[in-house]
Design an enzyme around this catalytic site. Sequence first.
Site, PDB file in Angstrom:
ATOM      1  N   SER A   1       0.828  -1.213   0.000  1.00 56.25           N
ATOM      2  CA  SER A   1       0.000   0.000   0.000  1.00 56.25           C
ATOM      3  C   SER A   1       0.865   1.267   0.000  1.00 56.25           C
ATOM      4  CB  SER A   1      -0.885   0.001   1.256  1.00 56.25           C
ATOM      5  OG  SER A   1      -1.444   1.283   1.452  1.00 56.25           O
TER       6      SER A   1
ATOM      7  N   THR B   1      -4.423   3.017  -7.880  1.00 55.63           N
ATOM      8  CA  THR B   1      -5.793   2.737  -7.420  1.00 55.63           C
ATOM      9  C   THR B   1      -6.699   3.888  -7.815  1.00 55.63           C
ATOM     10  OG1 THR B   1      -4.977   1.401  -5.601  1.00 55.63           O
ATOM     11  CG2 THR B   1      -7.210   2.255  -5.380  1.00 55.63           C
TER      12      THR B   1
ATOM     13  N   LYS C   1      -5.886  -0.343 -10.692  1.00 55.04           N
ATOM     14  CA  LYS C   1      -6.669  -1.115  -9.700  1.00 55.04           C
ATOM     15  C   LYS C   1      -7.981  -0.391  -9.396  1.00 55.04           C
ATOM     16  CE  LYS C   1      -6.172  -2.923  -4.943  1.00 55.04           C
ATOM     17  NZ  LYS C   1      -6.996  -2.117  -4.071  1.00 55.04           N
TER      18      LYS C   1
ATOM     19  N   GLY D   1     -13.666 -10.154  -1.518  1.00 54.41           N
ATOM     20  CA  GLY D   1     -14.507 -11.231  -1.000  1.00 54.41           C
ATOM     21  C   GLY D   1     -13.967 -12.629  -1.195  1.00 54.41           C
TER      22      GLY D   1
ATOM     23  N   ARG E   1     -12.458 -15.770  -0.135  1.00 53.35           N
ATOM     24  CA  ARG E   1     -12.282 -16.377   1.193  1.00 53.35           C
ATOM     25  C   ARG E   1     -12.042 -17.879   1.137  1.00 53.35           C
ATOM     26  NH1 ARG E   1     -11.857 -11.786   1.556  1.00 53.35           N
ATOM     27  NH2 ARG E   1     -13.118 -10.279   2.715  1.00 53.35           N
TER      28      ARG E   1
ATOM     29  N   GLY F   1      -7.369  -9.042   0.578  1.00 53.75           N
ATOM     30  CA  GLY F   1      -7.114  -7.875   1.431  1.00 53.75           C
ATOM     31  C   GLY F   1      -7.264  -8.258   2.892  1.00 53.75           C
TER      32      GLY F   1
HETATM   33  C1  LIG Z   1      -7.779  -2.241   5.970  1.00 53.20           C
HETATM   34  C2  LIG Z   1      -7.690  -2.134   4.483  1.00 53.20           C
HETATM   35  C3  LIG Z   1      -6.846  -1.204   3.927  1.00 53.20           C
HETATM   36  C4  LIG Z   1      -6.727  -1.106   2.534  1.00 53.20           C
HETATM   37  N1  LIG Z   1      -5.838  -0.212   2.013  1.00 53.20           N
HETATM   38  C5  LIG Z   1      -5.699  -0.136   0.667  1.00 53.20           C
HETATM   39  C6  LIG Z   1      -4.751   0.747   0.107  1.00 53.20           C
HETATM   40  O1  LIG Z   1      -4.012   1.422   0.803  1.00 53.20           O
HETATM   41  N2  LIG Z   1      -4.680   0.813  -1.245  1.00 53.20           N
HETATM   42  C7  LIG Z   1      -5.478   0.057  -2.062  1.00 53.20           C
HETATM   43  O2  LIG Z   1      -5.375   0.143  -3.271  1.00 53.20           O
HETATM   44  N3  LIG Z   1      -6.367  -0.800  -1.543  1.00 53.20           N
HETATM   45  C8  LIG Z   1      -6.487  -0.927  -0.208  1.00 53.20           C
HETATM   46  N4  LIG Z   1      -7.378  -1.807   0.309  1.00 53.20           N
HETATM   47  C9  LIG Z   1      -8.171  -2.674  -0.604  1.00 53.20           C
HETATM   48  C10 LIG Z   1      -7.455  -4.002  -0.882  1.00 53.20           C
HETATM   49  O3  LIG Z   1      -6.289  -3.802  -1.636  1.00 53.20           O
HETATM   50  C11 LIG Z   1      -8.357  -4.947  -1.667  1.00 53.20           C
HETATM   51  O4  LIG Z   1      -8.800  -4.309  -2.844  1.00 53.20           O
HETATM   52  C12 LIG Z   1      -9.579  -5.413  -0.871  1.00 53.20           C
HETATM   53  O5  LIG Z   1      -9.300  -5.466   0.497  1.00 53.20           O
HETATM   54  C13 LIG Z   1     -10.005  -6.799  -1.353  1.00 53.20           C
HETATM   55  O6  LIG Z   1     -11.169  -7.197  -0.689  1.00 53.20           O
HETATM   56  P1  LIG Z   1     -11.168  -8.178   0.578  1.00 53.20           P
HETATM   57  O7  LIG Z   1     -10.736  -7.386   1.750  1.00 53.20           O
HETATM   58  O8  LIG Z   1     -12.577  -8.596   0.661  1.00 53.20           O
HETATM   59  O9  LIG Z   1     -10.225  -9.330   0.287  1.00 53.20           O
HETATM   60  C14 LIG Z   1      -7.495  -1.945   1.700  1.00 53.20           C
HETATM   61  C15 LIG Z   1      -8.343  -2.898   2.272  1.00 53.20           C
HETATM   62  C16 LIG Z   1      -8.424  -3.008   3.644  1.00 53.20           C
HETATM   63  C17 LIG Z   1      -9.333  -4.059   4.224  1.00 53.20           C
END
Ligand SMILES: Cc1cc2nc3c(=O)[nH]c(=O)nc-3n(C[C@H](O)[C@H](O)[C@H](O)COP(=O)(O)O)c2cc1C
Length: 407
Positions: free
Chosen positions: A149, A198, A274, A331, A333, A352
């Site tokens: 990130s 992103t 993204k 999502g 899992r 994530g």
């Molecule tokens: C706590 C948290 C922080 C995140 N921070 C970023 C980030 O800094 N940059 C980004 O592109 N996506 C970020 N995401 C999104 C993740 O890269 C990813 O797209 C997403 O979590 C996927 O879904 P999932 O949590 O259901 O697996 C973050 C997600 C979470 C849960």
Amino acid sequence: MRNDPPARRGRRALLGRLAALPLLAAVPALARALQAQAAAARPEDLLDVMDFEAAARAVLPPAHFGYLATGVDDDRTVGWNHEAFGLWEIRSRRMVDVSQLDTSIDLLGARWRSPLYVSAVSAQCAFHPDGEVGVARAAASRDALMMLSGFASRPLEDVVQARGAPVWQQVYATSEWEATAAVVARAERAGCPAIALTVDNMPGRNNETLLRSMKVDPRTCTDCHVNGSHNALLKAPLYAGLGLPAGALHTPLDWSWDYVRRLRKIVSGRLVIKGIVTAEDTEACIDCGADAVIVSNHGGRDEETLRSTIECLPEVVAAARGRIPVLLDGGVRRGTDVYKALALGASAVGIGRPQGWGLAAFGQAGVERVLDIFDAELRVIMRQAGSPSIAAITRDRLAPRPTIWRG
Ligand SMILES: Cc1cc2nc3c(=O)[nH]c(=O)nc-3n(C[C@H](O)[C@H](O)[C@H](O)COP(=O)(O)O)c2cc1C
């Protein structure tokens, strides 16, 4: 249990006592989470990825768990992302030689042991003191692709060292072009082969679950978050020392695809976009020279009642027409979720929250166990469905679940 180190025994005992409190018994999810953690204080005792959510909830302060969990408004996109995998059923083929399973993939010029990668998750020191370094060590031990990130809590160079190999660097669009140029240059100096921009994160989102969790957290945030250290601009090491004005890291509201074209000119490695969920935007990304797109809605953290990512995937894959790889997160899992995304045309699949849950509960070992569970589940369904390689996970292995289910 007698061989457990004292700290683990103490934590297990405390969690067990907490779980037994009558008040908590009235909150079934919390009581279950505490019990799960109390009963199973080793990563290998947890059976599936969702168990790690319960374990993380049990050890994290409410506000930090809320940060990991939150979506926007009623968190419906968060739920739909996972539920929608259930809209597809698997068509297994029999009598296929699956004695030599191969889960490896080629992606943007590199070979990976698995199609599963750890996606960008910000501020991971909120989950465990090792933060992104813990995730990087886990990714190294399982040879997994890691996307860091832009708002990571540990410096990029430390993470690269812990990973022992380059990571993909995620960035947001900023209203200060010099800041974007500086972090791209820094990432490329650190050997990052890809920059992931992103594009789904406009300012002003309503992370209601986070806000509610902050209200029930008994701690005072400012005891730890001193001098505005909640503020990504002040806190994110990637942007440290750039002398940016307040608000500079917000996505500019007046942006256009010109931003991507401009970025393309300064990124000498691969440029990945993204947060793409439509055919039109896929075409625009290709037009701007992107090397890959990621079907993502930020894990439902930005927009409410968006289509789930697995629903968006077919239209993006169709629009890409094989010109660039399409990745997916959101999502995921279960190994069967990974299998379905691959069958619908994803070249790699990201997680994530699951990495955050594993990290929170057990540090590096927790992330490793999460990756191992995904790997084991993916192998099981590849064997069952008669798909000995990732290339053999084809579209015909899926059928849409009938609207009115027969059973
Ligand atoms: C706590 C948290 C922080 C995140 N921070 C970023 C980030 O800094 N940059 C980004 O592109 N996506 C970020 N995401 C999104 C993740 O890269 C990813 O797209 C997403 O979590 C996927 O879904 P999932 O949590 O259901 O697996 C973050 C997600 C979470 C849960």
